[in-house]
Design a protein around this motif. Structure first.
Motif, PDB file in Angstrom:
ATOM      1  N   LEU A 177       0.583  -1.434   0.167  1.00 17.15           N
ATOM      2  CA  LEU A 177       0.074   0.087  -0.162  1.00 17.15           C
ATOM      3  C   LEU A 177       0.413   1.492   0.076  1.00 17.15           C
ATOM      4  O   LEU A 177       0.337   2.444  -0.742  1.00 17.15           O
ATOM      5  CB  LEU A 177      -0.867  -0.233   1.641  1.00 17.15           C
ATOM      6  CG  LEU A 177      -1.762  -1.080   1.180  1.00 17.15           C
ATOM      7  CD1 LEU A 177      -3.195  -0.922   2.479  1.00 17.15           C
ATOM      8  CD2 LEU A 177      -2.913  -0.713  -0.275  1.00 17.15           C
ATOM      9  N   ALA A 178       1.978   1.322   1.070  1.00 12.34           N
ATOM     10  CA  ALA A 178       2.729   2.202   0.867  1.00 12.34           C
ATOM     11  C   ALA A 178       3.543   2.306  -0.463  1.00 12.34           C
ATOM     12  O   ALA A 178       3.794   3.650  -1.410  1.00 12.34           O
ATOM     13  CB  ALA A 178       3.878   1.841   1.435  1.00 12.34           C
ATOM     14  N   GLY A 179       3.629   1.383  -1.490  1.00 10.97           N
ATOM     15  CA  GLY A 179       4.094   1.760  -2.372  1.00 10.97           C
ATOM     16  C   GLY A 179       3.531   2.722  -3.258  1.00 10.97           C
ATOM     17  O   GLY A 179       3.933   3.200  -4.544  1.00 10.97           O
ATOM     18  N   LEU A 180       1.817   2.663  -2.960  1.00  9.93           N
ATOM     19  CA  LEU A 180       0.486   3.058  -3.964  1.00  9.93           C
ATOM     20  C   LEU A 180       0.748   4.270  -3.627  1.00  9.93           C
ATOM     21  O   LEU A 180       0.267   5.099  -4.016  1.00  9.93           O
ATOM     22  CB  LEU A 180      -0.987   2.136  -4.102  1.00  9.93           C
ATOM     23  CG  LEU A 180      -0.470   0.186  -4.655  1.00  9.93           C
ATOM     24  CD1 LEU A 180      -1.746  -0.026  -4.220  1.00  9.93           C
ATOM     25  CD2 LEU A 180      -0.373   1.143  -6.382  1.00  9.93           C
ATOM     26  N   GLY A 181       1.208   4.948  -2.631  1.00 10.27           N
ATOM     27  CA  GLY A 181       1.086   5.788  -2.372  1.00 10.27           C
ATOM     28  C   GLY A 181       0.125   5.986  -0.598  1.00 10.27           C
ATOM     29  O   GLY A 181      -0.042   7.078  -0.211  1.00 10.27           O
ATOM     30  N   TYR A 182       0.350   4.665  -0.078  1.00  5.91           N
ATOM     31  CA  TYR A 182      -0.838   4.790   1.016  1.00  5.91           C
ATOM     32  C   TYR A 182       0.149   3.965   2.550  1.00  5.91           C
ATOM     33  O   TYR A 182      -0.746   3.008   2.712  1.00  5.91           O
ATOM     34  CB  TYR A 182      -2.265   3.928   0.594  1.00  5.91           C
ATOM     35  CG  TYR A 182      -2.886   4.812  -0.603  1.00  5.91           C
ATOM     36  CD1 TYR A 182      -3.445   5.728  -0.601  1.00  5.91           C
ATOM     37  CD2 TYR A 182      -3.355   3.847  -1.592  1.00  5.91           C
ATOM     38  CE1 TYR A 182      -4.633   6.604  -1.101  1.00  5.91           C
ATOM     39  CE2 TYR A 182      -4.006   4.904  -2.395  1.00  5.91           C
ATOM     40  CZ  TYR A 182      -4.321   6.033  -2.243  1.00  5.91           C
ATOM     41  OH  TYR A 182      -4.716   6.528  -3.192  1.00  5.91           O
ATOM     42  N   SER A 183       0.894   4.563   2.568  1.00  3.41           N
ATOM     43  CA  SER A 183       1.695   4.401   4.259  1.00  3.41           C
ATOM     44  C   SER A 183       0.740   4.307   5.567  1.00  3.41           C
ATOM     45  O   SER A 183      -0.350   5.755   5.310  1.00  3.41           O
ATOM     46  CB  SER A 183       3.024   5.103   3.651  1.00  3.41           C
ATOM     47  OG  SER A 183       2.337   6.457   4.052  1.00  3.41           O
ATOM     48  N   ALA A 184       0.780   4.050   6.025  1.00  2.00           N
ATOM     49  CA  ALA A 184       0.121   4.348   7.329  1.00  2.00           C
ATOM     50  C   ALA A 184       0.204   5.915   7.350  1.00  2.00           C
ATOM     51  O   ALA A 184      -1.185   6.373   7.875  1.00  2.00           O
ATOM     52  CB  ALA A 184       0.484   3.605   8.577  1.00  2.00           C
ATOM     53  N   GLU A 185       1.239   6.699   7.523  1.00  2.00           N
ATOM     54  CA  GLU A 185       1.086   8.265   7.583  1.00  2.00           C
ATOM     55  C   GLU A 185      -0.377   8.887   6.616  1.00  2.00           C
ATOM     56  O   GLU A 185      -0.513   9.301   7.134  1.00  2.00           O
ATOM     57  CB  GLU A 185       2.417   8.572   7.711  1.00  2.00           C
ATOM     58  CG  GLU A 185       3.831   8.606   9.058  1.00  2.00           C
ATOM     59  CD  GLU A 185       3.654   7.018   8.792  1.00  2.00           C
ATOM     60  OE1 GLU A 185       3.776   6.454   7.620  1.00  2.00           O
ATOM     61  OE2 GLU A 185       4.035   6.236   9.379  1.00  2.00           O
ATOM     62  N   GLU A 186      -0.053   8.156   5.219  1.00  2.00           N
ATOM     63  CA  GLU A 186      -0.639   9.100   3.985  1.00  2.00           C
ATOM     64  C   GLU A 186      -1.693   9.293   4.969  1.00  2.00           C
ATOM     65  O   GLU A 186      -2.669   9.736   4.165  1.00  2.00           O
ATOM     66  CB  GLU A 186      -0.313   8.958   3.190  1.00  2.00           C
ATOM     67  CG  GLU A 186       1.223   9.442   2.699  1.00  2.00           C
ATOM     68  CD  GLU A 186       1.817   8.741   1.626  1.00  2.00           C
ATOM     69  OE1 GLU A 186       2.428   9.017   1.084  1.00  2.00           O
ATOM     70  OE2 GLU A 186       1.801   7.206   1.173  1.00  2.00           O
ATOM     71  N   MET A 187      -2.207   7.757   5.115  1.00  2.00           N
ATOM     72  CA  MET A 187      -3.742   7.629   5.629  1.00  2.00           C
ATOM     73  C   MET A 187      -4.204   7.854   6.243  1.00  2.00           C
ATOM     74  O   MET A 187      -5.845   8.187   6.603  1.00  2.00           O
ATOM     75  CB  MET A 187      -4.025   6.418   5.332  1.00  2.00           C
ATOM     76  CG  MET A 187      -3.633   4.961   3.749  1.00  2.00           C
ATOM     77  SD  MET A 187      -4.617   3.494   4.228  1.00  2.00           S
ATOM     78  CE  MET A 187      -2.867   2.642   4.955  1.00  2.00           C
TER      79      MET A 187
END
Length: 292
Positions: free
Chosen positions: A271-281
């Motif tokens: 998910l982080a590789g798609l731009g959705y890390s824990a911080e971003e979410m």
């Protein structure tokens, strides 16, 4: 209290009120080299106790016989046939120095394994090709190609393996505080976004759906595993989204912002590789309960 019950209670936190008493009834056991029977009963008991606490109950009863029947299969087709759970070439194979499991249910996993092995898609051809490889070398080659394979180890070897050591040091549950901490919740109407594949993740969200949560399962548009779909989608709404497209990302972010809970079980970093890390979410949904 069994060792499993102790581990789960410690991981959940023994200071979480209110205490719920779990009463076990009946006698039964599953045939296995490992103590999966006590693990199953402890898991059901822990889930039932958490549910009881939400409902204000102080005691729950867990039938060992029913738990173990449910643990094996939770549905029985009537008037239709459940597709095979495993691909024709998935399974355990003898390598030159031990055994390896090939997981080829997903079409791309099957294609990558066959690409590395350079053989026909038959059990016999795969067995012959695997026999020419060392198990660890083959595991590495298939995984690096984007496939799914796991070399098998003895218990002693696993305890000294880098992955085994890492798992051994990790807590059963790792808690991190968020803006959702202390927020009162009820299962009825709870909005759960489900980004999982098979087994642990979808069983968790299916449990929530069974007791009133609104669960939406999101998969890639081309996801297709007919042998497991009936089990992992019970009680849920399902949709396909391409998180690499602008429209898919926009829809996902709107859903994320409206969700109470996100449960995801993709590979680490996916998910982080798609731009959705824990911080971003967390930036998109500050009060989200994030379960990985």
């Amino acid at each position: 209290m069994t060792a499993f019950q102790d581990q789960i209670a410690d991981a959940l936190g023994r200071d979480l009120p209110p205490a719920v008493r779990v009463v076990e009834t009946d006698q039964a056991a599953l045939g296995s080299w490992f103590n999966v029977s006590d693990l199953a009963v402890a898991s059901f008991g822990a889930a039932a106790a958490e549910l009881a606490a939400l409902l204000g109950e102080r005691t729950v009863t867990v039938s060992r016989r029913r738990v173990l029947r449910w643990f094996g299969m939770t549905l029985r087709p009537i008037g239709w046939t459940l597709p095979a759970a495993w691909d024709a070439i998935a399974g355990d194979y003898r390598a030159s120095d031990g055994w390896i499991k090939l997981h080829t249910n997903a079409p791309h996993h099957r294609a990558r394994a066959l690409q590395v092995l350079g053989c026909d898609a038959t059990k016999e051809a795969v067995a012959q090709a695997v026999g020419a490889w060392g198990k660890t070398a083959l595991e590495t080659a298939i995984v690096e190609a984007g496939g799914c394979a796991a070399a098998m180890h003895s218990l002693a070897a696993w305890q000294n393996h880098p992955q085994g050591l890492t798992v051994g040091r990790a807590p059963l549950i790792e808690w991190r505080d968020s803006d959702a901490a202390g927020r009162p919740l009820a299962l009825e109407g709870l909005r759960v976004l489900d980004l999982t594949r098979v087994l642990a993740g979808p069983v968790a969200t299916r449990f929530l759906a069974g007791f009133g949560a609104q669960v939406l399962r999101i998969d890639p548009p081309d996801w297709n595993e007919p042998g497991v779909e009936p089990e992992v989608t019970l009680g849920k709404r399902c949709a396909g989204l391409d998180l690499r497209s602008k429209a898919g990302r926009r829809a996902f972010e709107e859903l994320l912002g409206a969700a109470d809970v996100l449960v995801h079980g993709y590979r680490p970093g996916a998910l982080a590789g798609l731009g959705y890390s824990a911080e971003e979410m967390r930036g998109l949904a500050p009060a989200l309960i994030d379960v990985s």
